[in-house]
Design an enzyme around this catalytic site. Structure first.
Site, short mmCIF file in Angstrom:
data_model
loop_
_atom_site.label_atom_id
_atom_site.label_comp_id
_atom_site.label_asym_id
_atom_site.label_seq_id
_atom_site.Cartn_x
_atom_site.Cartn_y
_atom_site.Cartn_z
N TYR A 131 0.84 -1.20 0.00
CA TYR A 131 0.00 0.00 0.00
C TYR A 131 0.88 1.26 0.00
O TYR A 131 0.71 2.16 -0.83
CB TYR A 131 -0.92 -0.03 1.22
CG TYR A 131 -1.82 1.17 1.38
CD1 TYR A 131 -2.59 1.64 0.33
CD2 TYR A 131 -1.93 1.82 2.62
CE1 TYR A 131 -3.43 2.74 0.49
CE2 TYR A 131 -2.77 2.89 2.79
CZ TYR A 131 -3.51 3.36 1.73
OH TYR A 131 -4.34 4.44 1.89
N LYS A 135 1.42 4.05 -3.13
CA LYS A 135 1.10 5.46 -2.92
C LYS A 135 2.33 6.35 -3.09
O LYS A 135 2.26 7.44 -3.69
CB LYS A 135 0.50 5.65 -1.51
CG LYS A 135 -0.94 5.20 -1.38
CD LYS A 135 -1.90 6.16 -2.05
CE LYS A 135 -3.34 5.86 -1.70
NZ LYS A 135 -4.29 6.83 -2.29
#
Length: 280
Positions: A131, A135
Site C-alpha cells: 500500500y 502510494k
C-alpha cells in the site's frame, strides 16, 4: 469552482463531498456504479481504472480533481495496490493532458515506513508494505506530471482515521464486530504505540478546505498533530460506546512496519487552512 471527486462514495469521500456541498460548492462525483445518493452533488459515471483520452471533457472540465478512489486501502498486502497503479497514473496523466490545472490526491503515513517522531514534507520515505509503496510511487509520478503540465499538485497525507466506524476497517470497527458477536475480549498488541488519530469528518473538512487554495502545494499532512496511545483511544472508544468487551493487551506483537510513535507535523496544513477560500 467545479470539483470532481473520485471515490466520493467511499469511507472518506462521502465526508469530503458532504462537506463541500454544505459549503455550496459545485461538486461532481465520479461513480463506477452511477448510484451516488449524496444530496447536492452531480454524478458522472466513470471507472477511473479504465478511462479514455477525453476523460477531462467527459467529466465536465473540472477546475480541481480530488482523487480519493483506491481499492483495498485497509489491506496493506493486497495485490491491487501495484496492479491498479498504472491505471491511477493513466487517469491523472489524461486529466492533466486534457487541461486540468489542479490535482489533489490522498496519501498515507505508510509511505514513510518505520519512523519515530513527527512527519513533515521532507521526511524520507521508505515504505514497508505494498500500500505504501504504491502510494509513494503515485505521489512521485503526480508531482512530475503536474510540473510538466504546469498544474498545481497537492498530496494530502493521512494518518490514523477513526469515526463512522461501521463503515471503516480499523481496529475500532473490529472491536464493534467482536462485541456484536458476543466475544468477551478482544486481542490487541501492547497498546503503547503513539498514533495521530483524526476523526473522518474532520479529515473531510481539512481536505475540502485545503483544496480550495493553491498557495500551499506539495505534501500536506492532514492530521491532528497530537500523538495519543492506542490504549488511550481504545479505552475511550469502549467508554463512549458503552461496550462490554474487554481489551486483551499484549496478545500479539507489533507488525514489523508499525512505528512506535508517529504523527503529522501540521505546519503546512495550518498555513493552507489560513489561506483557504473555504474555511472550516
Amino acid at each position: 469552482m467545479k470539483i470532481l471527486v473520485t471515490g466520493g462514495e467511499g469511507y472518506i469521500g462521502r465526508h469530503v463531498v458532504s462537506w463541500l456541498v454544505s459549503k455550496n460548492q459545485n461538486v461532481v462525483v465520479a461513480s463506477r456504479r452511477n448510484n451516488s445518493v449524496i444530496p447536492g452533488a452531480e454524478v458522472v459515471r466513470l471507472d477511473i481504472l479504465d478511462v479514455s483520452d477525453d476523460v477531462y471533457d467527459i467529466t465536465g472540465r473540472p477546475d480541481v480533481v480530488i482523487h480519493l478512489a483506491w481499492e483495498d486501502g485497509f489491506r496493506h498486502a493486497s495485490s491491487k495496490h501495484l496492479g491498479n497503479l498504472p491505471a491511477h497514473i493513466d487517469f491523472i496523466h489524461k486529466m492533466l493532458k486534457g487541461g486540468l490545472r489542479h490535482i489533489v490526491s490522498l496519501g498515507t503515513m505508510h509511505e514513510i515506513g518505520f519512523h519515530v517522531g513527527a512527519v513533515n514534507e521532507n521526511t524520507p520515505c521508505s515504505p514497508l508494505n505494498l500500500y505504501g509503496i504504491a502510494k509513494d510511487h503515485l505521489r512521485k509520478v503526480q508531482e512530475y506530471l503536474a510540473k510538466e503540465c504546469g498544474a498545481h499538485s497537492q498530496w494530502l497525507r493521512c494518518y490514523y482515521i477513526r469515526g463512522d466506524d461501521e463503515f471503516n476497517s480499523s481496529i475500532f470497527t473490529k472491536i464493534l464486530q467482536a462485541e456484536k458477536d458476543g466475544r468477551p475480549d478482544f486481542p490487541l498488541n501492547s497498546g503503547e504505540i503513539l498514533y495521530d488519530f483524526i476523526d473522518v469528518e474532520s479529515l473531510g473538512a481539512q481536505i475540502g478546505s485545503v483544496t480550495s487554495q493553491t498557495e500551499i502545494t506539495g505534501i500536506i499532512n492532514c492530521c491532528s498533530g497530537d500523538p495519543i496511545t492506542l490504549k488511550t483511544m481504545v479505552l475511550r472508544f469502549l467508554e463512549e460506546r458503552e461496550l462490554k468487551i474487554k481489551p486483551n493487551w499484549g496478545s500479539f506483537p507489533l507488525r514489523p512496519y508499525d512505528s512506535r510513535a508517529v504523527w503529522g507535523d501540521r505546519t503546512k496544513l495550518d498555513e493552507a487552512l489560513a489561506r483557504a477560500s473555504i474555511k472550516i
